[in-house]
Scaffold this active site. Structure first.
Site, short mmCIF file in Angstrom:
data_model
loop_
_atom_site.label_atom_id
_atom_site.label_comp_id
_atom_site.label_asym_id
_atom_site.label_seq_id
_atom_site.Cartn_x
_atom_site.Cartn_y
_atom_site.Cartn_z
N ASP A 34 -72.36 64.78 55.11
CA ASP A 34 -72.30 66.07 55.82
C ASP A 34 -73.20 67.11 55.15
OD1 ASP A 34 -71.47 68.07 57.58
OD2 ASP A 34 -69.73 68.60 56.35
N HIS A 79 -74.66 75.12 63.79
CA HIS A 79 -73.72 76.15 64.27
C HIS A 79 -74.38 77.14 65.24
CE1 HIS A 79 -71.13 75.57 60.36
NE2 HIS A 79 -71.51 74.44 60.91
N ASP A 139 -74.26 67.99 63.11
CA ASP A 139 -73.30 68.36 62.07
C ASP A 139 -71.92 68.21 62.66
OD1 ASP A 139 -71.65 69.57 60.25
OD2 ASP A 139 -72.38 71.60 60.60
N ASP A 161 -65.02 66.90 63.94
CA ASP A 161 -65.11 68.08 64.80
C ASP A 161 -66.50 68.71 64.74
OD1 ASP A 161 -64.58 68.76 62.07
OD2 ASP A 161 -64.26 70.83 62.70
N HIS A 174 -66.94 64.48 59.10
CA HIS A 174 -65.88 65.17 59.85
C HIS A 174 -66.13 65.00 61.34
CE1 HIS A 174 -68.36 68.80 60.77
NE2 HIS A 174 -68.83 68.68 59.53
N GLU A 230 -62.99 70.36 60.03
CA GLU A 230 -63.75 70.85 58.88
C GLU A 230 -64.28 72.24 59.14
OE1 GLU A 230 -67.32 71.58 56.31
OE2 GLU A 230 -67.29 71.43 58.48
N GLU A 231 -64.70 72.48 60.38
CA GLU A 231 -65.44 73.71 60.69
C GLU A 231 -64.56 74.94 60.83
OE1 GLU A 231 -68.52 73.70 60.44
OE2 GLU A 231 -69.43 71.84 61.13
ZN LIG Z 1 -70.50 69.80 58.71
#
Ligand SMILES: [Zn+2]
Length: 486
Positions: free
Chosen positions: A169, A458, A115, A78, A76, A145-146
């Protein structure tokens, strides 16, 4: 000189550093999309995009390799933007500044975006790798995705043609993922009649705090206490013994977290004051004994407060406490195919008084089996319908059921053993991946997910382990070389 240029494999780190230079928060993927389309043009590769912004870049088959199965590599584009509060980083403009520390690549007070920047970098390195000879490779880059997986949700089944997909991922080197859970929310609204509090009453705040909490997917099987369940049990006992009334109920917070804390305000006839304190203290002893060393910080406390204006009517209170007592929470079933995999679970996530006549309850369900997810949601629904509440279910996202006889699993496992001389762990996760959405649209597709080791995703502490990037690259390269003929 670039910061990461000393690292190997050179191409993957070169592309990773380029990707770090491009702001790409979820729903703001314009710059990274332009970069990917320019990359394709510069390298003479076919590229296309769909209405929501997903991109596909194709590396054609090498001559003599046309009979090989087409392989799809997916990441992904983003990333999550988190930074330390004193960091002036501008997410719309500023590049991420990675640096090397003790065998890891870290960022300067922001998320690193490994990520899934490392997945993107691996795809670009494969697309331009002159050394490998392969069949056709389709590189799929999804958006968003996030923050909702809208890229994968809106992906058309014919956007790519391959039937073997490698999702790049996941975050644990040495683990091959072959399944994930789907999720949905079951949301409850209960109306009640506000009743004035008698002037002579005494009121108390009751709190349950200090629980572990944790992620409702990854940690649901650990048996941690649910603050809402615990306070419900105490409130039910106080209702039976001292006819208390509830003027406030506020437990839990995020839908995907196990409730760590719950608070209630109750009111009662002052003649029961001493007894109520004694009951709360006894309850604390009982509950601490039940959880033992699992919840060492668990606290239940009571303190005298001013009377509120109104309380919940008795009939509604009885129904609410009974429904919360019965409402499922925790593991519902374990996988029959894979050891130690939670198949289905439910999280009683939060209970809140919205105003003086409405209570809102949020629950979430997960399962790697779509029908089982729906079933446990209807159990929750039945429980609250019996209490006269209004119940709504969200569509949620689908799961990816593990297939232990999968061909790509066999190939990847063999490559792993050949390269590293040890068995990889084969797992499914009890949380969501885009693979669930892709699988829902095309049940024929054979998928696996693997990646290098990333920690603190994150968060501003996010970092990626350099040695595992080498292993990730070697594994990807070897799997691609071993894709069989149609
Ligand atoms: Zn991810």
């Amino acid at each position: 000189m670039s910061r990461l240029s000393t690292l190997s494999p050179g191409p993957i780190w070169k592309y990773f550093e380029e990707v770090c230079n491009i702001p790409r928060l979820s729903k703001n993927e314009g710059k990274i999309r332009r970069y990917l389309l320019d990359f394709a043009k510069k390298n003479g590769l076919y590229a296309k995009e769909d209405e929501v912004g997903n991109i596909l870049i194709i590396r054609p088959s090498d001559p003599s390799m046309e009979s090989r199965k087409t392989i799809v590599l997916q990441s992904h584009m983003d990333m999550v933007g988190e930074k330390n509060s004193d960091n002036p980083h501008n997410w719309a403009e500023d590049p991420i500044t990675p640096y090397i520390k003790d065998g890891w690549v870290c960022a300067n007070g922001t998320t690193l975006g490994a990520d899934d920047g490392i997945g993107i970098a691996a795809q670009l390195a494969i697309l331009t790798d002159k050394k490998i000879r392969t069949g056709k490779i389709e590189c799929l880059f999804t958006v968003d995705e996030e923050s909702g997986m809208t890229g994968a949700i809106n992906l058309k089944p014919d956007f790519f043609s391959g039937k073997t997909l490698l999702n790049l991922d996941s975050e644990d080197e040495g683990v091959l993922y072959i399944g994930c859970a789907g999720g949905m929310d079951t949301l409850i609204t209960m109306k009640f009649t506000p009743v004035p509090v008698p002037r002579e009453n005494d009121s108390y705040d009751i709190s349950v705090t200090g629980l572990h909490g944790g992620h409702s997917g990854d940690e649901i099987h650990k048996g941690y206490g649910n603050a809402v369940k615990i306070i419900t049990r105490l409130l039910a006992s106080l209702t039976t013994q001292y006819n208390i009334s509830i003027s406030k109920f506020d437990g839990g917070n995020l839908r995907n977290a196990i409730p760590r804390e719950a608070f209630a305000t109750i009111t009662a006839n002052p003649i029961f004051g001493i007894e109520i304190h004694r009951t709360v203290n006894e309850f604390l002893k009982t509950i601490k004994e039940e959880f033992g060393s699992l919840e060492p910080e668990l606290k239940v406390s009571i303190k005298h407060v001013k009377n509120s204006n109104t309380v919940m009517d008795k009939e509604s209170q009885r129904k609410l406490l009974r429904a919360l007592a019965v409402c499922p929470h925790g593991v519902v079933s374990w996988s029959k195919e894979m050891e130690n995999l939670v198949e289905t679970s439910s999280n009683l996530a939060s209970v809140k008084f919205l105003d003086d006549s409405t209570v809102r309850i949020v629950t979430t369900q997960r399962s790697s089996i779509e029908s089982a997810k729906r079933d446990i949601s209807s159990v929750v629904e039945a429980c609250f319908r019996l209490a006269g509440a209004d119940v709504q279910m969200t569509d949620g996202y689908p799961g990816w059921k593990p297939n232990i006889t999968s061909e790509i699993l066999k190939i990847t496992r063999q490559s792993y053993i050949r390269l590293f001389g040890k068995e990889p762990l084969i797992r499914a996760i009890h949380a969501g991946l885009e693979c669930g959405l892709i699988y829902e649209k095309n049940k024929e597709i054979d998928m696996i997910s693997f990646g290098p080791t990333i920690r603190g995703a994150h968060t501003p502490e996010e970092m990626i382990n350099i040695d595992t990037v080498i292993m990730f690259w070697d594994l990807l390269d070897d799997v691609i070389k071993n894709i069989p003929e149609e």
